[in-house]
Every structure is written in structure tokens, then in C-alpha cells.
Design a protein around this motif. Sequence first.
Motif, PDB file in Angstrom:
ATOM      1  N   LEU A   1      -2.199  13.484   0.106  1.00 13.11           N
ATOM      2  CA  LEU A   1      -3.077  12.298  -0.255  1.00 13.11           C
ATOM      3  C   LEU A   1      -4.071  12.029   0.792  1.00 13.11           C
ATOM      4  O   LEU A   1      -5.316  11.606   0.489  1.00 13.11           O
ATOM      5  CB  LEU A   1      -2.112  11.053  -0.069  1.00 13.11           C
ATOM      6  CG  LEU A   1      -1.233  10.789  -1.427  1.00 13.11           C
ATOM      7  CD1 LEU A   1      -0.195   9.616  -1.109  1.00 13.11           C
ATOM      8  CD2 LEU A   1      -2.054  10.417  -2.692  1.00 13.11           C
TER       9      LEU A   1
ATOM     10  N   GLY B   1     -12.749  13.071  -1.176  1.00 13.88           N
ATOM     11  CA  GLY B   1     -13.326  11.847  -1.779  1.00 13.88           C
ATOM     12  C   GLY B   1     -14.226  11.061  -0.957  1.00 13.88           C
ATOM     13  O   GLY B   1     -15.507  10.752  -1.217  1.00 13.88           O
ATOM     14  N   ILE B   2     -13.927  10.932   0.319  1.00 14.54           N
ATOM     15  CA  ILE B   2     -14.730  10.019   1.273  1.00 14.54           C
ATOM     16  C   ILE B   2     -16.050  11.036   1.439  1.00 14.54           C
ATOM     17  O   ILE B   2     -17.119  10.215   1.460  1.00 14.54           O
ATOM     18  CB  ILE B   2     -13.933   9.486   2.433  1.00 14.54           C
ATOM     19  CG1 ILE B   2     -12.706   8.618   1.963  1.00 14.54           C
ATOM     20  CG2 ILE B   2     -14.888   8.886   3.284  1.00 14.54           C
ATOM     21  CD1 ILE B   2     -11.850   8.129   3.128  1.00 14.54           C
TER      22      ILE B   2
ATOM     23  N   MET C   1     -12.322   2.482   2.233  1.00 15.03           N
ATOM     24  CA  MET C   1     -11.862   3.997   2.213  1.00 15.03           C
ATOM     25  C   MET C   1     -11.224   4.313   3.792  1.00 15.03           C
ATOM     26  O   MET C   1     -10.386   4.840   3.745  1.00 15.03           O
ATOM     27  CB  MET C   1     -13.331   4.862   1.826  1.00 15.03           C
ATOM     28  CG  MET C   1     -13.623   4.748   0.439  1.00 15.03           C
ATOM     29  SD  MET C   1     -14.883   5.837   0.099  1.00 15.03           S
ATOM     30  CE  MET C   1     -14.935   5.556  -1.611  1.00 15.03           C
TER      31      MET C   1
ATOM     32  N   PHE D   1       0.954  -1.218  -0.044  1.00 16.50           N
ATOM     33  CA  PHE D   1      -0.056  -0.056   0.147  1.00 16.50           C
ATOM     34  C   PHE D   1       0.978   1.148   0.080  1.00 16.50           C
ATOM     35  O   PHE D   1       0.708   2.189  -0.702  1.00 16.50           O
ATOM     36  CB  PHE D   1      -0.998   0.110   1.343  1.00 16.50           C
ATOM     37  CG  PHE D   1      -1.873   1.319   1.312  1.00 16.50           C
ATOM     38  CD1 PHE D   1      -2.973   1.255   0.635  1.00 16.50           C
ATOM     39  CD2 PHE D   1      -1.273   2.318   1.844  1.00 16.50           C
ATOM     40  CE1 PHE D   1      -3.801   2.414   0.824  1.00 16.50           C
ATOM     41  CE2 PHE D   1      -1.957   3.547   1.788  1.00 16.50           C
ATOM     42  CZ  PHE D   1      -3.283   3.588   1.239  1.00 16.50           C
TER      43      PHE D   1
ATOM     44  N   ALA E   1      -6.799  14.756  -0.157  1.00 15.99           N
ATOM     45  CA  ALA E   1      -7.514  14.265  -1.439  1.00 15.99           C
ATOM     46  C   ALA E   1      -8.381  13.281  -0.858  1.00 15.99           C
ATOM     47  O   ALA E   1      -9.627  13.170  -1.356  1.00 15.99           O
ATOM     48  CB  ALA E   1      -6.740  13.945  -2.258  1.00 15.99           C
ATOM     49  N   ASN E   2      -8.052  12.340  -0.094  1.00 15.43           N
ATOM     50  CA  ASN E   2      -8.818  10.994   0.495  1.00 15.43           C
ATOM     51  C   ASN E   2      -9.979  11.649   1.428  1.00 15.43           C
ATOM     52  O   ASN E   2     -11.031  11.216   1.056  1.00 15.43           O
ATOM     53  CB  ASN E   2      -8.029  10.069   1.204  1.00 15.43           C
ATOM     54  CG  ASN E   2      -7.654   8.897   0.460  1.00 15.43           C
ATOM     55  OD1 ASN E   2      -8.379   7.961   1.003  1.00 15.43           O
ATOM     56  ND2 ASN E   2      -7.081   8.434  -0.386  1.00 15.43           N
TER      57      ASN E   2
ATOM     58  N   ALA F   1       0.993   3.957  -2.865  1.00 16.81           N
ATOM     59  CA  ALA F   1       0.310   5.152  -2.571  1.00 16.81           C
ATOM     60  C   ALA F   1       1.219   6.379  -2.994  1.00 16.81           C
ATOM     61  O   ALA F   1       1.112   7.389  -3.437  1.00 16.81           O
ATOM     62  CB  ALA F   1      -0.037   5.469  -1.196  1.00 16.81           C
TER      63      ALA F   1
ATOM     64  N   LEU G   1      -2.891   5.893   5.189  1.00 15.79           N
ATOM     65  CA  LEU G   1      -2.104   6.943   4.898  1.00 15.79           C
ATOM     66  C   LEU G   1      -1.826   7.799   6.063  1.00 15.79           C
ATOM     67  O   LEU G   1      -0.610   8.322   6.111  1.00 15.79           O
ATOM     68  CB  LEU G   1      -3.249   7.953   3.835  1.00 15.79           C
ATOM     69  CG  LEU G   1      -3.301   7.213   2.395  1.00 15.79           C
ATOM     70  CD1 LEU G   1      -4.521   8.315   1.826  1.00 15.79           C
ATOM     71  CD2 LEU G   1      -2.097   7.474   1.615  1.00 15.79           C
TER      72      LEU G   1
ATOM     73  N   ASP H   1      -8.028   2.606   3.863  1.00 16.20           N
ATOM     74  CA  ASP H   1      -6.951   3.355   2.974  1.00 16.20           C
ATOM     75  C   ASP H   1      -6.667   4.795   3.763  1.00 16.20           C
ATOM     76  O   ASP H   1      -5.430   5.194   3.815  1.00 16.20           O
ATOM     77  CB  ASP H   1      -7.438   3.923   1.700  1.00 16.20           C
ATOM     78  CG  ASP H   1      -7.795   2.901   0.593  1.00 16.20           C
ATOM     79  OD1 ASP H   1      -7.073   1.796   0.740  1.00 16.20           O
ATOM     80  OD2 ASP H   1      -8.201   3.130  -0.350  1.00 16.20           O
TER      81      ASP H   1
HETATM   82  C1  LIG Z   1      -7.409   7.239  -1.056  1.00 15.99           C
HETATM   83  O1  LIG Z   1      -5.832   6.998  -1.209  1.00 15.99           O
HETATM   84  C2  LIG Z   1      -5.560   5.654  -1.817  1.00 15.99           C
HETATM   85  C3  LIG Z   1      -4.056   5.656  -1.789  1.00 15.99           C
HETATM   86  O2  LIG Z   1      -3.560   6.721  -2.272  1.00 15.99           O
HETATM   87  C4  LIG Z   1      -6.237   5.437  -3.147  1.00 15.99           C
HETATM   88  O3  LIG Z   1      -5.945   4.291  -3.533  1.00 15.99           O
HETATM   89  C5  LIG Z   1      -7.716   5.708  -2.926  1.00 15.99           C
HETATM   90  O4  LIG Z   1      -8.455   5.565  -4.116  1.00 15.99           O
HETATM   91  C6  LIG Z   1      -8.138   6.895  -2.393  1.00 15.99           C
HETATM   92  N1  LIG Z   1      -9.538   7.103  -2.010  1.00 15.99           N
HETATM   93  C7  LIG Z   1     -10.231   8.197  -2.347  1.00 15.99           C
HETATM   94  C8  LIG Z   1     -11.692   8.162  -1.953  1.00 15.99           C
HETATM   95  O5  LIG Z   1      -9.813   9.235  -2.652  1.00 15.99           O
END
Ligand SMILES: *[C@@H]1O[C@H](CO)[C@@H](O)[C@H](O)[C@H]1NC(C)=O
Length: 182
Positions: free
Chosen positions: A74, A81-82, A163, A47, A77-78, A51, A170, A166
Motif C-alpha cells: 500500500l 500515486g503521490i 496524501m 483508517f 502504491a501510495n 486500508a 500507512l 495517508d
Molecule cells: C493511499 O492509501 C490510502 C489507504 O489505502 C488510500 O485511501 C489513498 O487513496 C491512497 N492514495 C494514493 C494517492 O494512492
Amino acid sequence: MRPSLSCLLSISFFFTLFFHGAKSTNNLVPKTCKQMVQGDPQLRYNFCIAALEGPASKNHVNDLQGLGLVAGNLIKANASGIFSHIETLLKQKGLEPFYKGCLLDCQELYSGAIDEVRSAIDAFNLKDYFSANIRGSGVMDDSVTCEDGFKEKKGVVSPLTKMNDDMFQLCVIFLSITNMFH
Ligand SMILES: *[C@@H]1O[C@H](CO)[C@@H](O)[C@H](O)[C@H]1NC(C)=O
């Protein structure tokens, strides 16, 4: 006519040197991932590599400070995204009340996490690794708290397990890097 052995040997010697040299200038990610996994076995080596490698090479990162920022971004962004994914899930009709409550809790947690990771990145940029670590731990707790919410009722399955995991991974990376500056 056969090429002489010594000629072949020197060619292969040259290529060995060349490729080894090209590789060893950029082993920051594998080296750091290995070190972090040794320090925290919860972190998965694959991972970590997957990443960090892309963004690190894209941004020509060649030190730990740069790698910490990669991890921080990261996480940011995560978290966004979540958060968006939770919003989408909440738009479904007829959600079971307990399940919906968990999603609402997660939405609030990730909203806080977005702010908190911004502060963590700011602190990291100022080389205030202590504050960066505290903020980063807060984000990590948010991912765990979100996931644990769904476990409180039997038969309920979290739609966010991957999620949250992940995000947790991170955060381990980010926290490990802040610890390396002590
Ligand atoms: C979160 O980060 C991981 C690793 O970089 C990635 O694989 C995953 O798609 C990301 N998820 C979102 C929701 O952005």
C-alpha cells in the motif's frame, strides 16, 4: 400451529454459532489494528481497517507476515500515486516560486521514498524486520518533511496534506507490524 420455542431457540443458536464462527476465523485485521492503535495513538482505527481489510481479504492474508506485506505494498502504491500527482501539479503554469519549490522538494522526497519502500519490502520478505523498520521510518520522515515544507511560509497551503497523512498512517501500520516481530 406455532413452532415450538425450543425449535426456535436451537435455530437461533445454530445461526449464532455459524456467524460467530465465520467471523472469528478472519478477525486478524480488527485485532491487529486495535493493538496498533493502542501502541501508537497517532494511528486512526478506522483508517487502519479501511486500508487493510480489502487487500487482506482479497489476498487471503491470515498472518502478520502477510499483513506487513499488504501494508508495504500500500505504501509503494501510495508513494507512486503521490509522485504522479505532484508531477501533475508541477505542470500548472505560473506557480508561485516558494510553492513550486516545495512541490519540487516533495517530488524528490517521494522519488526517494519509492526506492526506500522497495528496500523495506525486500527486507520484510527476508524477515529482516530491523532493516525493514529503518527503511520504513525513512519513508515516514519523507511524508512529514514534504508536508512541513509548505508550513515554512505563512499563507501557503499544502495541496498534499491528505496524501501525506495517508502515507504517514500507512507507515505507522507498517512500522508497528515490524515491531511486533521483536
Ligand atoms: C493511499 O492509501 C490510502 C489507504 O489505502 C488510500 O485511501 C489513498 O487513496 C491512497 N492514495 C494514493 C494517492 O494512492
